[in-house]
Structures are given as structure tokens and as C-alpha cells.
Design a protein around this motif. Structure first.
Motif, mmCIF file in Angstrom:
data_model
loop_
_atom_site.group_PDB
_atom_site.id
_atom_site.type_symbol
_atom_site.label_atom_id
_atom_site.label_comp_id
_atom_site.label_asym_id
_atom_site.label_seq_id
_atom_site.Cartn_x
_atom_site.Cartn_y
_atom_site.Cartn_z
ATOM 1 N N ASN A 6 0.862 -1.167 0.000
ATOM 2 C CA ASN A 6 0.000 0.000 0.000
ATOM 3 C C ASN A 6 0.904 1.223 0.000
ATOM 4 O O ASN A 6 1.395 1.645 1.045
ATOM 5 N N TYR A 7 1.122 1.774 -1.183
ATOM 6 C CA TYR A 7 2.075 2.868 -1.325
ATOM 7 C C TYR A 7 1.697 4.091 -0.499
ATOM 8 O O TYR A 7 2.565 4.747 0.066
ATOM 9 N N GLN A 8 0.418 4.416 -0.402
ATOM 10 C CA GLN A 8 0.012 5.587 0.380
ATOM 11 C C GLN A 8 0.359 5.417 1.852
ATOM 12 O O GLN A 8 0.912 6.318 2.479
ATOM 13 N N ASP A 9 0.017 4.265 2.416
ATOM 14 C CA ASP A 9 0.322 4.019 3.828
ATOM 15 C C ASP A 9 1.828 3.980 4.063
ATOM 16 O O ASP A 9 2.335 4.559 5.022
ATOM 17 N N THR A 11 4.177 5.326 2.264
ATOM 18 C CA THR A 11 4.724 6.666 2.062
ATOM 19 C C THR A 11 4.551 7.498 3.324
ATOM 20 O O THR A 11 5.484 8.154 3.792
ATOM 21 N N ARG A 12 3.369 7.478 3.892
ATOM 22 C CA ARG A 12 3.106 8.266 5.099
ATOM 23 C C ARG A 12 3.941 7.776 6.273
ATOM 24 O O ARG A 12 4.483 8.577 7.036
ATOM 25 N N SER A 82 6.742 2.129 -7.399
ATOM 26 C CA SER A 82 5.416 2.589 -7.807
ATOM 27 C C SER A 82 5.426 3.033 -9.259
ATOM 28 O O SER A 82 4.465 2.794 -9.991
ATOM 29 N N THR A 89 4.463 7.953 -6.690
ATOM 30 C CA THR A 89 4.243 8.043 -5.258
ATOM 31 C C THR A 89 4.609 9.445 -4.808
ATOM 32 O O THR A 89 5.688 9.932 -5.105
ATOM 33 N N GLY A 91 4.499 11.979 -1.341
ATOM 34 C CA GLY A 91 4.254 12.156 0.072
ATOM 35 C C GLY A 91 3.924 13.605 0.353
ATOM 36 O O GLY A 91 3.571 14.374 -0.541
#
Length: 113
Positions: A6-9, A11-12, A82, A89, A91
Motif C-alpha cells: 500500500n504505497y500511500q500508507d 509513504t506516510r 510505484s 508516489t 508524500g
């Protein structure tokens, strides 16, 4: 095969840790010269320094830098992976500032397009 699910998670999470290490090191993310110098150091960072940081836990600054440089590697891998699966991706502000500095320094070395 991608290493991140999960790139969003991811990344954060990576950015949050980068922010924490930045606080520990007193990084001013708005100081381009300081961030570029940190990016250069991250690209020059070696496994020997990681071992040195692990062997001397009393040197908190060295340990924070070793952690930050490992996070920089994860950050670059996340962006590369990604892109390989068809999206970029992104951030938050610190991710973008540090990412730009890392890519710029890598480009100067011929390691990035």
C-alpha cells in the motif's frame, strides 16, 4: 515484483519517520543547502556507518542519521517501484523536499535520469 503493498500508507509511515529523524537532527527542511548536504551524505552513506551506529548506541546523532539514511533508501525504492507499476508516489512536504534533493544529488552522480 513490488516490495510495497500500500504505497500511500507506506509513504506516510516513511515520511513520519523521516520527520522524526529530522527533528532529532535539527534539520530545517526549508534550508535547501542543508537538505542537499544531507542528501549527499545519505547517498554516500555506507554499511560501515550503520554498523558503527549500531555498535555505539550512545551516539544518538549517528544513530538518527543512520536511520534517516535507511529511510531515504526506502523512500527512493518506493518511488521507483510505484513508477514500475504505473503510478507516481507522492508524500507530504518533507517527502517532496527530501526526495527532490536526493534525486538532484543522484542525477549529479549519473544515478538517476
Amino acid at each position: 515484483m513490488a516490495g510495497f503493498e500500500n504505497y500511500q500508507d507506506e509513504t506516510r509511515n516513511i515520511e513520519l519517520e523521516i520527520e522524526r529523524m529530522g527533528v532529532a537532527l535539527g534539520v530545517d527542511w526549508n534550508d535547501e543547502a542543508q537538505v542537499r548536504a544531507l542528501a549527499r551524505e545519505a547517498l554516500d552513506h555506507s554499511a560501515d556507518r550503520v554498523r558503527q551506529a549500531a555498535s555505539d548506541p550512545s551516539d544518538q546523532r549517528l544513530a538518527a542519521k543512520a536511520t534517516l539514511f535507511g529511510l531515504a533508501n526506502l523512500m527512493l525504492r518506493a518511488m521507483e517501484e510505484s513508477a514500475e507499476v504505473g503510478f507516481e508516489t507522492h508524500g507530504g512536504p518533507v517527502w517532496k523536499i527530501f526526495g527532490r534533493a536526493l534525486w538532484a544529488e543522484a542525477a549529479l552522480r549519473g544515478k538517476a535520469d
